[in-house]
Scaffold this active site. Structure first.
Site, PDB file in Angstrom:
ATOM      1  N   ASP A  16       0.873  -1.160   0.000  1.00  0.00           N
ATOM      2  CA  ASP A  16       0.000   0.000   0.000  1.00  0.00           C
ATOM      3  C   ASP A  16       0.926   1.230   0.000  1.00  0.00           C
ATOM      4  OD1 ASP A  16      -2.373   1.612   0.424  1.00  0.00           O
ATOM      5  OD2 ASP A  16      -1.725   1.785   2.510  1.00  0.00           O
ATOM      6  N   ASP A  58      -0.175   5.110   1.167  1.00  0.00           N
ATOM      7  CA  ASP A  58      -0.427   6.029   2.287  1.00  0.00           C
ATOM      8  C   ASP A  58      -0.318   5.310   3.622  1.00  0.00           C
ATOM      9  OD1 ASP A  58      -0.943   8.304   0.733  1.00  0.00           O
ATOM     10  OD2 ASP A  58      -3.026   7.733   0.424  1.00  0.00           O
TER      11      ASP A  58
END
Length: 257
Positions: free
Chosen positions: A20, A22
Site C-alpha cells: 500500500d 499512504d
C-alpha cells in the site's frame, strides 16, 4: 491506471511483495499532506462534510478542484508530496529488496493516485524497484488542475466504488503466471495499514503473509477476523511497526531455501 516502470527485471523472481502507499510506504496520507499547500492549510467544513462513505475518490476530485480554485499550483502540490517523510524503516526495507531483486518482485496497490505516488517514489529514488503501480489515474489539465479519476469499477460490496484491491491482486497473479510461462509465485507478501487492505488478504493462501501495520485499522480488523471467521483468513499475519520488522521476516524466508 497502471504503469509499467521497469523492463529489465529478472523474470523468475520467486516472491511477490505488494505495498500500500499512504501510511505504509509514507508516514501519513498523501491527500492530507497536499491540503497543507492551501493558503490556510485546511479544507472548509462544507467540503469536509460533503464526503460520502465509500466515495472517497469522488471526494478527492472535489478537494483537488477546490485547491485549483484557491490558486494552488502544480509546484506547490509537487513540493507537498515530495516532503512527506517515509514510514520508519521503509527505505531500509526497500534497500534490502533492491539487494535481493532476483528474489522479489514489487508492486504498489493504492487508493491514492498516480501523480502523488510517482512523484514521491521518484524523489526518494526508489521508483525503479516497482514493476507496477495500481492506483487512480491523475494528471494536470491545461488549466493547471490535478484531475483525478477512478481506477476501475467492480462488484465487490466491501470496497470503495473505485477500487477493490482483491480484484487487482487476483488479476495480477493470473496475468503474471501466464507471462511467466505458467510459473506462479511461491509466496505473496502484502504490506498495508488500512481497512481497504483487508479485502486483498482474503485472496492469500497459507504460504503467504499479510503484514498489517501494528495498531492501525488493518491490524485490528484482521485480529477480529481471525477470532470470528478464522476460515476467511488463511495467510500468516505479521504485524509491523517499522520496515525493519518486515525485513527481518523476509530475511528468514530467504534463509529457508
Amino acid at each position: 491506471m497502471t504503469t509499467n516502470l521497469t523492463h529489465e527485471m529478472p523474470q523468475d523472481q520467486r516472491f511477490l511483495v505488494l505495498f500500500d502507499f499512504d501510511e505504509t510506504i509514507i508516514s501519513e496520507s498523501s491527500d492530507d499532506a497536499v491540503v497543507r499547500a492551501l493558503p490556510d492549510q485546511q479544507l472548509p467544513d462544507w467540503l469536509i462534510n460533503s464526503y460520502r462513505e465509500g466515495h472517497y475518490n469522488e471526494h478527492m476530485q472535489k478537494v483537488l478542484a477546490y485547491m485549483a480554485e484557491r490558486g494552488v499550483t502544480k509546484d506547490s502540490i509537487q513540493s507537498a508530496v515530495e516532503t512527506i517523510t517515509p514510514t520508519p524503516g521503509l527505505l531500509v526495507l526497500l534497500q534490502f529488496l533492491q539487494n535481493h531483486k532476483q528474489d522479489f518482485e514489487l508492486a504498489v496497490v493504492s487508493d491514492a493516485n498516480m501523480y502523488f505516488i510517482k512523484t514521491w517514489l521518484e524523489r526518494a529514488g526508489v521508483s525503479h524497484l516497482f514493476r507496477k503501480i495500481f492506483t487512480n489515474p491523475a494528471s494536470f489539465d491545461a488549466s493547471g488542475r490535478l484531475v483525478l479519476l477512478p481506477f476501475h469499477s467492480h462488484s465487490c460490496k466491501d470496497c470503495p466504488d473505485n477500487m477493490c484491491k482483491q480484484v487487482i491482486l487476483r488479476d495480477y497473479l493470473a496475468g503474471r503466471q501466464k507471462e511467466r510461462g505458467g510459473m506462479a509465485f511461491q509466496r505473496v507478501f502484502y504490506i498495508g495499514d488500512g481497512a481497504n487492505d483487508i479485502c486483498p488478504t482474503q485472496a492469500l493462501g497459507p504460504r503467504d503473509t499479510a503484514f498489517p501495520r501494528r495498531d492501525f485499522p488493518m491490524h485490528r480488523l484482521l485480529m477480529e477476523i481471525q477470532k470470528s471467521q478464522p476460515a476467511q483468513f488463511k495467510a500468516n499475519m505479521v504485524p509491523w511497526a517499522s520496515g525493519e520488522d518486515i525485513m527481518d521476516c523476509l530475511k528468514k524466508v530467504l534463509e529457508e531455501r
